[in-house]
Design a protein around this motif. Structure first.
Motif, PDB file in Angstrom:
ATOM      1  N   LYS A   3       0.839  -1.193   0.000  1.00  0.00           N
ATOM      2  CA  LYS A   3       0.000   0.000   0.000  1.00  0.00           C
ATOM      3  C   LYS A   3       0.877   1.246   0.000  1.00  0.00           C
ATOM      4  CE  LYS A   3      -3.885  -1.914   2.518  1.00  0.00           C
ATOM      5  NZ  LYS A   3      -4.692  -1.811   3.742  1.00  0.00           N
ATOM      6  N   VAL A   4       0.394   2.301  -0.600  1.00  0.00           N
ATOM      7  CA  VAL A   4       1.110   3.576  -0.617  1.00  0.00           C
ATOM      8  C   VAL A   4       0.690   4.349   0.628  1.00  0.00           C
ATOM      9  CG1 VAL A   4       1.546   5.682  -1.905  1.00  0.00           C
ATOM     10  CG2 VAL A   4       1.112   3.557  -3.115  1.00  0.00           C
ATOM     11  N   LYS A   5       1.665   4.764   1.422  1.00  0.00           N
ATOM     12  CA  LYS A   5       1.370   5.433   2.683  1.00  0.00           C
ATOM     13  C   LYS A   5       1.280   6.943   2.515  1.00  0.00           C
ATOM     14  CE  LYS A   5       3.423   2.042   5.766  1.00  0.00           C
ATOM     15  NZ  LYS A   5       4.404   1.823   6.848  1.00  0.00           N
ATOM     16  N   THR A   6       0.392   7.548   3.309  1.00  0.00           N
ATOM     17  CA  THR A   6       0.300   9.004   3.389  1.00  0.00           C
ATOM     18  C   THR A   6       1.473   9.513   4.214  1.00  0.00           C
ATOM     19  OG1 THR A   6      -2.096   8.852   3.353  1.00  0.00           O
ATOM     20  CG2 THR A   6      -1.178  10.890   4.169  1.00  0.00           C
ATOM     21  N   PHE A  14      -1.819  19.556   7.624  1.00  0.00           N
ATOM     22  CA  PHE A  14      -2.762  20.086   6.649  1.00  0.00           C
ATOM     23  C   PHE A  14      -4.134  19.450   6.802  1.00  0.00           C
ATOM     24  CE2 PHE A  14       1.442  20.271   4.590  1.00  0.00           C
ATOM     25  CZ  PHE A  14       1.520  21.637   4.370  1.00  0.00           C
ATOM     26  N   LYS A  15      -5.181  20.242   6.478  1.00  0.00           N
ATOM     27  CA  LYS A  15      -6.549  19.734   6.456  1.00  0.00           C
ATOM     28  C   LYS A  15      -7.203  20.205   5.163  1.00  0.00           C
ATOM     29  CE  LYS A  15      -7.921  18.826  11.148  1.00  0.00           C
ATOM     30  NZ  LYS A  15      -6.713  18.992  11.905  1.00  0.00           N
ATOM     31  N   ASP A  56      -0.351  21.112  -5.603  1.00  0.00           N
ATOM     32  CA  ASP A  56      -0.065  19.804  -6.188  1.00  0.00           C
ATOM     33  C   ASP A  56       0.896  19.004  -5.314  1.00  0.00           C
ATOM     34  OD1 ASP A  56      -1.712  20.209  -8.321  1.00  0.00           O
ATOM     35  OD2 ASP A  56      -0.113  20.844  -9.683  1.00  0.00           O
ATOM     36  N   PHE A  57       1.902  19.680  -4.769  1.00  0.00           N
ATOM     37  CA  PHE A  57       2.884  19.019  -3.908  1.00  0.00           C
ATOM     38  C   PHE A  57       2.238  18.503  -2.619  1.00  0.00           C
ATOM     39  CE2 PHE A  57       6.128  19.351  -0.521  1.00  0.00           C
ATOM     40  CZ  PHE A  57       6.960  18.330  -0.960  1.00  0.00           C
ATOM     41  N   VAL A  58       1.418  19.334  -1.991  1.00  0.00           N
ATOM     42  CA  VAL A  58       0.775  18.949  -0.730  1.00  0.00           C
ATOM     43  C   VAL A  58      -0.240  17.836  -0.977  1.00  0.00           C
ATOM     44  CG1 VAL A  58      -0.651  19.760   1.188  1.00  0.00           C
ATOM     45  CG2 VAL A  58       1.158  21.204   0.306  1.00  0.00           C
ATOM     46  N   ARG A  63      -1.730  12.072  -0.557  1.00  0.00           N
ATOM     47  CA  ARG A  63      -2.252  11.022  -1.440  1.00  0.00           C
ATOM     48  C   ARG A  63      -3.641  11.351  -1.956  1.00  0.00           C
ATOM     49  NH1 ARG A  63       2.186   9.478  -3.084  1.00  0.00           N
ATOM     50  NH2 ARG A  63       3.551   8.606  -1.549  1.00  0.00           N
ATOM     51  N   LEU A  64      -3.863  12.618  -2.298  1.00  0.00           N
ATOM     52  CA  LEU A  64      -5.135  13.033  -2.877  1.00  0.00           C
ATOM     53  C   LEU A  64      -5.039  13.125  -4.400  1.00  0.00           C
ATOM     54  CD1 LEU A  64      -6.017  15.870  -0.366  1.00  0.00           C
ATOM     55  CD2 LEU A  64      -6.947  13.563  -0.421  1.00  0.00           C
ATOM     56  N   LYS A  65      -3.841  12.934  -4.921  1.00  0.00           N
ATOM     57  CA  LYS A  65      -3.624  13.061  -6.355  1.00  0.00           C
ATOM     58  C   LYS A  65      -2.757  11.942  -6.865  1.00  0.00           C
ATOM     59  CE  LYS A  65      -2.775  16.630  -9.655  1.00  0.00           C
ATOM     60  NZ  LYS A  65      -2.360  17.984  -9.904  1.00  0.00           N
TER      61      LYS A  65
END
Length: 65
Positions: A3-6, A14-15, A56-58, A63-65
């Motif tokens: 799995k890819v971790k956050t 961040f929120k 984009d970086f954040v 893992r939103l993108k």
């Protein structure tokens, strides 16, 4: 495939708002507050919004993108 971790530090800092903006707490509000003006402290208490050039970086860290 694992799995890819956050990113752990990013999820604490961040929120994501309902409209999709990414907010964060502004720095320099923890200690040594006596020499800072009321106006400066009041503005640091507000939430900051991540600028367009950094979104984009954040998002990739979260893992939103």
């Amino acid at each position: 495939m694992p799995k890819v971790k956050t990113n752990s530090s990013a999820k604490k800092r961040f929120k994501v708002t309902g409209t999709g903006e990414i907010t964060y707490q502004k720095p320099f509000k923890r200690h040594i507050l006596t020499k800072k003006s009321k106006k400066r402290k009041r503005n640091m208490a507000k939430k900051g919004v991540v600028s367009g050039s950094h979104t984009d970086f954040v998002k990739r860290l979260l893992r939103l993108k």
